[in-house]
Each structure stands twice: as structure tokens, then as C-alpha cells.
Design a protein around this motif. Structure first.
Motif, PDB file in Angstrom:
ATOM      1  N   UNK A   1       0.851  -1.186   0.000  1.00 24.01           N
ATOM      2  CA  UNK A   1       0.000   0.000   0.000  1.00 24.01           C
ATOM      3  C   UNK A   1       0.888   1.237   0.000  1.00 24.01           C
ATOM      4  N   UNK A   2       0.328   2.365  -0.380  1.00 22.49           N
ATOM      5  CA  UNK A   2       1.074   3.618  -0.506  1.00 22.49           C
ATOM      6  C   UNK A   2       0.709   4.540   0.655  1.00 22.49           C
ATOM      7  N   UNK A   3       1.715   5.119   1.271  1.00 23.01           N
ATOM      8  CA  UNK A   3       1.509   6.145   2.290  1.00 23.01           C
ATOM      9  C   UNK A   3       1.319   7.466   1.551  1.00 23.01           C
ATOM     10  N   UNK A   4       0.097   7.918   1.456  1.00 19.12           N
ATOM     11  CA  UNK A   4      -0.249   9.068   0.622  1.00 19.12           C
ATOM     12  C   UNK A   4       0.514  10.325   1.039  1.00 19.12           C
ATOM     13  N   UNK A   5       0.695  10.537   2.329  1.00 18.45           N
ATOM     14  CA  UNK A   5       1.390  11.733   2.791  1.00 18.45           C
ATOM     15  C   UNK A   5       2.869  11.723   2.434  1.00 18.45           C
ATOM     16  N   UNK A   6       3.431  10.553   2.168  1.00 19.70           N
ATOM     17  CA  UNK A   6       4.853  10.442   1.829  1.00 19.70           C
ATOM     18  C   UNK A   6       5.101  10.436   0.326  1.00 19.70           C
ATOM     19  N   UNK A   7       4.122  10.005  -0.448  1.00 25.48           N
ATOM     20  CA  UNK A   7       4.284   9.865  -1.899  1.00 25.48           C
ATOM     21  C   UNK A   7       4.438  11.236  -2.553  1.00 25.48           C
ATOM     22  N   UNK A   8       5.460  11.363  -3.422  1.00 28.29           N
ATOM     23  CA  UNK A   8       5.708  12.618  -4.126  1.00 28.29           C
ATOM     24  C   UNK A   8       5.120  12.630  -5.533  1.00 28.29           C
ATOM     25  N   UNK A   9       4.554  11.506  -5.966  1.00 25.70           N
ATOM     26  CA  UNK A   9       3.982  11.439  -7.304  1.00 25.70           C
ATOM     27  C   UNK A   9       5.019  11.317  -8.391  1.00 25.70           C
ATOM     28  N   UNK A  10       6.186  10.772  -8.074  1.00 28.77           N
ATOM     29  CA  UNK A  10       7.275  10.715  -9.047  1.00 28.77           C
ATOM     30  C   UNK A  10       7.042   9.688 -10.142  1.00 28.77           C
ATOM     31  N   UNK A  11       6.116   8.744  -9.945  1.00 25.88           N
ATOM     32  CA  UNK A  11       5.738   7.798 -10.991  1.00 25.88           C
ATOM     33  C   UNK A  11       6.780   6.695 -11.220  1.00 25.88           C
ATOM     34  N   UNK A  12       7.805   6.604 -10.389  1.00 28.21           N
ATOM     35  CA  UNK A  12       8.856   5.613 -10.600  1.00 28.21           C
ATOM     36  C   UNK A  12       8.422   4.192 -10.247  1.00 28.21           C
TER      37      UNK A  12
END
Length: 181
Positions: free
Chosen positions: A135-146
Motif C-alpha cells: 500500500x502507498x503512504x499518501x502523505x509520503x508519496x511525491x507522485x514521481x511515478x517511478x
């Protein structure tokens, strides 16, 4: 006796070569551009490549050499403002940005737990274990798409983030004021 003399000769050679290397390090020292270091400290250090450079340090060097300051989506408006303050340049809107922050979303029922997305994430925003859903921690994700590319089952989407009261702000440049008569 030959072992002792060999060790002494080796020690003398080590001192000589160490002295030569020490002198060369001082004599041929290249001073780094302090502006590049300051810009690099401001950048988010995600090394995502969305700016068109292979990492944050090359982008910092390009900014110091005159490139645009608005090419870092993970840094957002705050980073652009800080770089503008450092360089004395005009603040511009994020290049290619649509003002909608996106984050990774893993369709958990399709996730096979391969951990390839975890390894690709430069900011550790994805949590999970091998052969278990992630799962993704939304507050940590920068949206870099990698994380999207290495996923073998294509279960990761980039979705817009819903606004929160803490991050909401007026969009003054988008409001049209009409005069009531």
C-alpha cells in the motif's frame, strides 16, 4: 631479515605515495559552486528524473547554469519559491503541472507482493512485505511515478489527491470577479 627490510621499504613507499596524493589533493582541489549546493539542499532528493535530469544534483547544476527553476513536480510550489529566493529569479508555475497533485495507488486485490515498487520508490512511500499486498503512504508519496514501470502486473495507478482542510488555499488567479449592477 629480508621480511623486515621488505616491510620497511613498503612503508617508505606508502609514505611517499601518500604524501604525493595529499599534495595533489590540495594543489588540484576544485571548489564546488556554493549555489549548486544550496539549490541541491532545497530539492526533494527523490532522484525521480521528472525534471529531465538524472537526479537532483544535475538539476541543481543546470539551474545554476541558467535552466528554468520550475521543473520539479515532487518539490512543488514551495521548492520553486525557495529556489527563486536563492537565485533571485521570478517565480513561475510548475512546468507541465496541472495543479493537481497525484500519488500512486495500488489496486491491492491485484498486487502479487513482488516488492519491485518498494525498491523503486525513492522516498519509501510504499509499504508491504514479500508475497503480501502493498500500500502507498499518501502523505509520503511525491507522485514521481517511478513505481509504475517496474510493476509486473500493472496494478499501480497515479490518482489525484483529494484536498484536505490543512492544504486548501484560495485560487485567487482562477476566480473571476463580476460586477453586480
Amino acid at each position: 631479515m629480508t621480511l623486515v627490510s621488505a616491510l620497511i621499504v613498503l612503508g617508505i613507499l606508502a609514505l611517499i605515495f601518500g604524501g604525493i596524493l595529499g599534495y595533489a589533493a590540495i594543489r588540484f582541489k576544485v571548489d564546488a559552486d556554493p549555489l549548486v549546493e544550496q539549490i541541491d539542499e532545497v530539492l526533494p532528493q527523490t532522484q525521480c528524473g521528472q525534471c529531465g535530469y538524472p537526479g537532483c544534483k544535475p538539476y541543481a547544476q543546470a539551474i545554476a547554469d541558467g535552466d528554468e527553476i520550475n521543473k520539479c513536480p515532487p518539490g512543488g510550489d514551495a521548492t520553486i519559491q525557495k529556489i527563486a529566493d536563492l537565485t533571485g529569479r521570478e517565480v513561475k508555475p510548475l512546468e507541465g503541472g496541472d495543479d493537481v497533485k497525484k500519488v500512486a495507488y495500488i489496486r491491492e486485490d491485484e498486487c502479487i507482493g513482488c516488492t519491485k515498487c518498494i525498491q523503486a520508490c525513492p522516498v519509501d512511500a510504499i509499504v508491504g512485505a514479500s508475497k503480501a499486498m502493498h500500500t502507498v503512504l499518501i502523505d509520503e508519496c511525491t507522485g514521481c511515478d517511478l513505481c509504475v514501470e517496474p510493476c509486473p502486473v500493472d496494478c499501480i495507478d497515479m490518482v489525484p489527491v483529494a484536498g484536505k482542510p490543512e492544504t486548501w488555499r484560495w485560487q485567487l488567479n482562477k476566480i473571476e470577479i463580476t460586477q453586480v449592477s
